[in-house]
Design a protein around this motif. Structure first.
Motif, short mmCIF file in Angstrom:
data_model
loop_
_atom_site.label_atom_id
_atom_site.label_comp_id
_atom_site.label_asym_id
_atom_site.label_seq_id
_atom_site.Cartn_x
_atom_site.Cartn_y
_atom_site.Cartn_z
N GLY A 41 -40.83 -15.06 -2.56
CA GLY A 41 -39.51 -14.48 -2.60
C GLY A 41 -39.59 -12.97 -2.83
N ASN A 42 -38.45 -12.33 -2.68
CA ASN A 42 -38.39 -10.90 -2.97
C ASN A 42 -37.22 -10.65 -3.93
OD1 ASN A 42 -35.93 -10.15 -1.42
ND2 ASN A 42 -37.16 -10.82 0.31
N PRO A 43 -37.21 -9.50 -4.57
CA PRO A 43 -36.15 -9.24 -5.55
C PRO A 43 -34.74 -9.39 -4.99
CG PRO A 43 -37.92 -7.67 -5.84
CD PRO A 43 -38.23 -8.44 -4.58
N ASP A 44 -34.55 -9.11 -3.70
CA ASP A 44 -33.23 -9.27 -3.11
C ASP A 44 -32.75 -10.72 -3.14
OD1 ASP A 44 -32.94 -6.58 -2.59
OD2 ASP A 44 -33.57 -6.73 -0.49
N ASN A 45 -33.68 -11.66 -3.05
CA ASN A 45 -33.30 -13.08 -3.15
C ASN A 45 -32.67 -13.38 -4.51
OD1 ASN A 45 -36.39 -13.73 -1.53
ND2 ASN A 45 -34.40 -13.85 -0.53
N ILE A 46 -33.23 -12.80 -5.54
CA ILE A 46 -32.69 -13.02 -6.89
C ILE A 46 -31.38 -12.26 -7.05
CG2 ILE A 46 -33.15 -12.79 -9.36
CD1 ILE A 46 -34.99 -14.80 -7.79
N ALA A 47 -31.34 -11.02 -6.57
CA ALA A 47 -30.12 -10.22 -6.68
C ALA A 47 -28.96 -10.89 -5.95
CB ALA A 47 -30.36 -8.81 -6.13
N SER A 48 -29.21 -11.45 -4.77
CA SER A 48 -28.15 -12.12 -4.01
C SER A 48 -27.61 -13.32 -4.76
CB SER A 48 -28.68 -12.56 -2.65
OG SER A 48 -29.04 -11.45 -1.88
N THR A 49 -28.47 -14.03 -5.45
CA THR A 49 -28.04 -15.17 -6.24
C THR A 49 -27.18 -14.72 -7.42
OG1 THR A 49 -30.07 -16.32 -5.59
CG2 THR A 49 -28.83 -17.26 -7.43
N CYS A 50 -27.57 -13.62 -8.05
CA CYS A 50 -26.76 -13.05 -9.15
C CYS A 50 -25.39 -12.64 -8.65
CB CYS A 50 -27.46 -11.83 -9.75
SG CYS A 50 -28.97 -12.18 -10.64
N ILE A 51 -25.36 -11.98 -7.50
CA ILE A 51 -24.08 -11.53 -6.93
C ILE A 51 -23.19 -12.72 -6.62
CG2 ILE A 51 -23.03 -10.43 -4.91
CD1 ILE A 51 -25.50 -8.49 -4.99
N PHE A 52 -23.78 -13.76 -6.05
CA PHE A 52 -23.01 -14.98 -5.76
C PHE A 52 -22.42 -15.56 -7.04
CE2 PHE A 52 -23.13 -19.65 -5.82
CZ PHE A 52 -22.03 -19.89 -5.01
N LEU A 53 -23.24 -15.71 -8.07
CA LEU A 53 -22.75 -16.31 -9.31
C LEU A 53 -21.67 -15.47 -9.99
CD1 LEU A 53 -26.03 -17.78 -10.84
CD2 LEU A 53 -24.05 -19.05 -9.97
N ALA A 54 -21.71 -14.16 -9.77
CA ALA A 54 -20.71 -13.28 -10.37
C ALA A 54 -19.44 -13.18 -9.52
CB ALA A 54 -21.30 -11.89 -10.57
N SER A 55 -19.47 -13.76 -8.33
CA SER A 55 -18.34 -13.63 -7.41
C SER A 55 -17.32 -14.75 -7.60
CB SER A 55 -18.85 -13.66 -5.97
OG SER A 55 -19.20 -14.98 -5.58
N ASP A 56 -16.18 -14.58 -6.96
CA ASP A 56 -15.15 -15.62 -6.97
C ASP A 56 -15.61 -16.87 -6.23
OD1 ASP A 56 -13.45 -14.02 -8.44
OD2 ASP A 56 -12.37 -13.27 -6.68
N HIS A 57 -16.60 -16.75 -5.36
CA HIS A 57 -17.12 -17.92 -4.64
C HIS A 57 -17.74 -18.94 -5.61
CE1 HIS A 57 -16.39 -16.15 -0.74
NE2 HIS A 57 -17.02 -15.05 -1.15
N ALA A 58 -18.15 -18.48 -6.77
CA ALA A 58 -18.78 -19.36 -7.76
C ALA A 58 -17.85 -19.63 -8.95
CB ALA A 58 -20.08 -18.74 -8.25
N ALA A 59 -16.55 -19.44 -8.73
CA ALA A 59 -15.59 -19.56 -9.83
C ALA A 59 -15.57 -20.93 -10.50
CB ALA A 59 -14.19 -19.20 -9.32
#
Length: 74
Positions: A41-59
């Motif tokens: 994996g690369n750091p962007d894979n982790i960052a994208s997961t963080c962004i998803f969890l912080a978004s309304d998509h993961a509400a």
């Protein structure tokens, strides 16, 4: 959750970072064979997961642990 606080965790696999760069090639090659996606994996894979969890998509997600491992299980 009742106070509108969600708690989730991200479980990173082998991610290409300076720390991982210090791992001997022999070990990295063995680990790579055990990863179904056949890539680290690369750091962007982790960052994208963080962004998803912080978004309304993961509400409606709380108490979850999300593996970002390429299918690798320790």
């Amino acid at each position: 959750a009742r106070y509108n606080i969600r708690v989730n965790s991200i479980l990173p696999g082998f991610i290409e970072t300076p720390m991982a760069a210090a791992v001997p090639d022999k070990v990295k090659n063995k680990v790579l064979q055990d990863i179904p996606m056949r890539a680290f994996g690369n750091p962007d894979n982790i960052a994208s997961t963080c962004i998803f969890l912080a978004s309304d998509h993961a509400a409606y997600i709380t108490g979850a642990s999300i593996e970002v491992t390429g299918g690798y299980h320790m």
